[in-house]
Design a protein around this motif. Sequence first.
Motif, PDB file in Angstrom:
ATOM      1  N   PHE A  38       0.832  -1.202   0.000  1.00  0.00           N
ATOM      2  CA  PHE A  38       0.000   0.000   0.000  1.00  0.00           C
ATOM      3  C   PHE A  38       0.869   1.255   0.000  1.00  0.00           C
ATOM      4  O   PHE A  38       0.605   2.203  -0.744  1.00  0.00           O
ATOM      5  N   GLY A  39       1.900   1.250   0.836  1.00  0.00           N
ATOM      6  CA  GLY A  39       2.813   2.395   0.865  1.00  0.00           C
ATOM      7  C   GLY A  39       3.544   2.568  -0.457  1.00  0.00           C
ATOM      8  O   GLY A  39       3.769   3.688  -0.917  1.00  0.00           O
ATOM      9  N   GLY A  40       3.925   1.459  -1.084  1.00  0.00           N
ATOM     10  CA  GLY A  40       4.586   1.536  -2.377  1.00  0.00           C
ATOM     11  C   GLY A  40       3.675   2.090  -3.453  1.00  0.00           C
ATOM     12  O   GLY A  40       4.104   2.876  -4.304  1.00  0.00           O
ATOM     13  N   LEU A  41       2.409   1.679  -3.441  1.00  0.00           N
ATOM     14  CA  LEU A  41       1.461   2.213  -4.414  1.00  0.00           C
ATOM     15  C   LEU A  41       1.161   3.686  -4.168  1.00  0.00           C
ATOM     16  O   LEU A  41       0.927   4.445  -5.099  1.00  0.00           O
ATOM     17  N   LEU A  42       1.181   4.065  -2.917  1.00  0.00           N
ATOM     18  CA  LEU A  42       0.838   5.435  -2.564  1.00  0.00           C
ATOM     19  C   LEU A  42       1.982   6.409  -2.845  1.00  0.00           C
ATOM     20  O   LEU A  42       1.757   7.516  -3.331  1.00  0.00           O
ATOM     21  N   PHE A  43       3.223   5.995  -2.574  1.00  0.00           N
ATOM     22  CA  PHE A  43       4.339   6.933  -2.632  1.00  0.00           C
ATOM     23  C   PHE A  43       5.264   6.779  -3.839  1.00  0.00           C
ATOM     24  O   PHE A  43       5.947   7.731  -4.199  1.00  0.00           O
ATOM     25  N   PHE A  44       5.341   5.612  -4.451  1.00  0.00           N
ATOM     26  CA  PHE A  44       6.346   5.375  -5.480  1.00  0.00           C
ATOM     27  C   PHE A  44       5.695   5.090  -6.826  1.00  0.00           C
ATOM     28  O   PHE A  44       4.619   4.516  -6.909  1.00  0.00           O
ATOM     29  N   ARG A  45       6.407   5.451  -7.906  1.00  0.00           N
ATOM     30  CA  ARG A  45       5.900   5.216  -9.248  1.00  0.00           C
ATOM     31  C   ARG A  45       6.624   4.073  -9.933  1.00  0.00           C
ATOM     32  O   ARG A  45       6.068   3.415 -10.792  1.00  0.00           O
ATOM     33  N   SER A  46       7.855   3.836  -9.568  1.00  0.00           N
ATOM     34  CA  SER A  46       8.640   2.791 -10.217  1.00  0.00           C
ATOM     35  C   SER A  46       8.285   1.421  -9.637  1.00  0.00           C
ATOM     36  O   SER A  46       8.128   1.275  -8.420  1.00  0.00           O
ATOM     37  N   PRO A  47       8.172   0.402 -10.494  1.00  0.00           N
ATOM     38  CA  PRO A  47       7.873  -0.940  -9.982  1.00  0.00           C
ATOM     39  C   PRO A  47       8.978  -1.488  -9.072  1.00  0.00           C
ATOM     40  O   PRO A  47       8.698  -2.242  -8.146  1.00  0.00           O
ATOM     41  N   VAL A  48      10.206  -1.075  -9.329  1.00  0.00           N
ATOM     42  CA  VAL A  48      11.312  -1.562  -8.504  1.00  0.00           C
ATOM     43  C   VAL A  48      11.184  -1.044  -7.077  1.00  0.00           C
ATOM     44  O   VAL A  48      11.349  -1.797  -6.111  1.00  0.00           O
ATOM     45  N   THR A  49      10.884   0.228  -6.926  1.00  0.00           N
ATOM     46  CA  THR A  49      10.749   0.776  -5.576  1.00  0.00           C
ATOM     47  C   THR A  49       9.489   0.251  -4.887  1.00  0.00           C
ATOM     48  O   THR A  49       9.458   0.127  -3.665  1.00  0.00           O
TER      49      THR A  49
END
Length: 97
Positions: A38-49
């Motif tokens: 959820f945090g990755g979807l909310l804050f990051f755009r790159s699939p790696v991050t």
Amino acid sequence: MADNKEIIPRHYDLNAKTDACLDLTVRRFVYSSFAGAFGGLLFFRSPVTRWASVAFGAGVGIGSAYAECSRLFDGPPTKLALPKVPETPTENVHDSE
């Protein structure tokens, strides 16, 4: 005749401790992985991050479950004695000029 089952105290029952640790580990792994996703979807755009945040969340979940399970198996850590420091009075130094 009465049953001759031995009743094992809870703090010595290894099967119950193992089951509790397995349950705790799976729950914390899944919940923290979802939080990382959820945090990755909310804050990051790159699939790696995004995957890195999922891995970080999973690591936090596994680490916290490991700490809790080691406390459960070994018992609470013993309190260390504080070093004794001799009390020396400090002198008030006044400049008399």
